[in-house]
Design an enzyme around this catalytic site. Structure first.
Site, short mmCIF file in Angstrom:
data_model
loop_
_atom_site.label_atom_id
_atom_site.label_comp_id
_atom_site.label_asym_id
_atom_site.label_seq_id
_atom_site.Cartn_x
_atom_site.Cartn_y
_atom_site.Cartn_z
CG ASN A 7 7.86 4.78 42.19
OD1 ASN A 7 7.15 4.25 43.18
ND2 ASN A 7 8.99 3.27 42.26
CD1 TRP A 8 6.08 10.45 45.74
CD2 TRP A 8 4.36 10.72 46.87
NE1 TRP A 8 5.91 11.55 45.28
CE2 TRP A 8 4.69 11.45 45.78
CE3 TRP A 8 3.45 10.76 47.28
CZ2 TRP A 8 3.69 12.80 46.23
CZ3 TRP A 8 2.40 11.52 47.17
CH2 TRP A 8 2.81 12.93 46.66
CE LYS A 9 11.59 3.61 44.76
NZ LYS A 9 12.91 2.96 44.54
CG HIS A 92 10.08 -0.90 40.49
ND1 HIS A 92 10.61 -1.26 41.61
CD2 HIS A 92 10.25 0.90 40.98
CE1 HIS A 92 11.66 0.00 41.74
NE2 HIS A 92 11.43 1.25 41.15
CD GLU A 94 12.36 -0.56 45.23
OE1 GLU A 94 11.35 0.01 45.44
OE2 GLU A 94 13.48 0.89 44.91
CD GLU A 164 12.80 2.57 37.45
OE1 GLU A 164 12.50 3.94 37.83
OE2 GLU A 164 12.65 2.16 37.72
N GLY A 170 18.44 4.11 43.62
CA GLY A 170 17.94 4.35 45.74
C GLY A 170 19.82 4.41 45.85
CB SER A 210 20.15 8.43 41.20
OG SER A 210 20.22 7.21 41.84
N GLY A 231 12.00 8.68 41.97
CA GLY A 231 11.65 7.92 43.37
C GLY A 231 11.51 8.73 44.39
N GLY A 232 13.47 8.70 45.25
CA GLY A 232 13.67 9.27 46.06
C GLY A 232 12.93 11.49 45.47
C1 PEP Z 1 12.48 4.16 41.36
O1 PEP Z 1 12.12 3.21 42.53
O2 PEP Z 1 11.97 3.52 40.00
C2 PEP Z 1 13.24 5.06 41.40
C3 PEP Z 1 13.93 5.77 39.73
O3 PEP Z 1 14.27 5.19 42.31
P1 PEP Z 1 14.77 6.47 42.55
O4 PEP Z 1 14.96 7.72 41.53
O5 PEP Z 1 15.19 6.18 43.87
O6 PEP Z 1 16.35 5.83 42.41
#
Ligand code: PEP
Length: 251
Positions: A7-9, A92, A94, A164, A170, A210, A231-232
């Site tokens: 997930n590149w957001k 999600h 967010e 999640e 994040g 994470s 994500g990150g």
């Molecule tokens: C996400 O946004 O779906 C996510 C899991 O982010 P991160 O891996 O950065 O916690």
């Protein structure tokens, strides 16, 4: 088969994304490794061209619940199909927290995605406050029952659920394998009990929050995990590759 969803957001320009894929699409993926990239909307079309002969699939990060019309700033499933998108992330945290998407809207989006043969990656998860108050399972069962309310048994059997925990997204603080396993098993039994009374269905459940090259192995060892939403750590080729190839061997 294990899913690895990036997930590149709201990250990457077109040049950066194409550069990532130029490298990544030459990696040989085993039948076990199923990679899905969820870039921002503006990159779906160029990436779909770049991925034409690749096993890597495309996901959108969101979508609206109507076919077309006066919905300024939104994207429809028809437009996603036009960009060869097979998956869409729905609900999600967010989207829920920053853009105030509620369960009703999320449930309409899930239904609409199936109408166009786009598989939803449906996110659920508790906040830190909810966990501390002992409300983790209540929160997740509410999100599941509201989200899945409009779906048929067949659609529920095809959906991908992503657990999640909001406090892990994040933040650098991942759920421990024990915490993740407890919730994955809960989600699995909730779905079997409520939607598949007569037969056992293998509903797919991913973990997100994470995930890094250092914790992937322990997380992938828990019961009832079908992959990860990252994500990150999916933004750099090296770290995402280490996550996909967490077993170490080059298959
Ligand atoms: C996400 O946004 O779906 C996510 C899991 O982010 P991160 O891996 O950065 O916690």
């Amino acid at each position: 088969m294990k899913y690895f969803v990036a997930n590149w957001k709201m990250h990457k320009t077109c040049a950066e994304a194409l550069d990532f894929l130029e490298y990544f699409k030459n990696i040989s993926l085993s039948k076990e490794e199923y990679v899905i990239i969820a870039p921002p909307f503006t990159l779906l079309w160029p990436l779909s061209k770049s991925l034409q002969d690749s096993k890597i699939k495309l996901s959108a990060q969101n979508m609206y619940c109507e076919d077309k019309g006066a919905f300024t700033g939104e994207i429809s499933p028809i437009q996603l199909k036009d960009c060869n998108v097979d998956y869409v992330i729905i609900g999600h945290s967010e989207r829920r927290n920053i853009f105030h998407e509620d369960n009703e809207l999320i449930s309409k989006k899930l239904k609409k995605a199936f109408e166009y043969n786009i598989t939803p990656i449906f996110c659920v998860g508790e906040t830190l406050e909810q966990r501390q108050k002992g409300l983790t399972f209540d929160t997740i069962s509410n999100q599941l029952s509201a989200g899945l309310a409009k779906l048929s048994e067949d659609e529920i059997s095809k959906i991908i659920i992503a657990y999640e925990p909001v406090w892990a997204i994040g933040t650098g603080v991942n759920a421990t394998p024990e915490q993740a396993e407890e919730v994955h098993l809960f989600i699995n039994s909730f779905i079997q009990k409520n939607y598949f009374k007569n037969k056992n269905s293998d509903v797919k459940i991913l973990y997100g929050g994470s995930v890094t090259p250092s914790n992937i192995k322990d997380l992938m060892n828990i019961s009832k995990i079908d992959g990860v939403l990252v994500g990150g750590a999916s933004l750099q080729q090296e770290s995402f590759l280490k996550i996909v190839k967490y077993k170490g061997e080059d298959k």
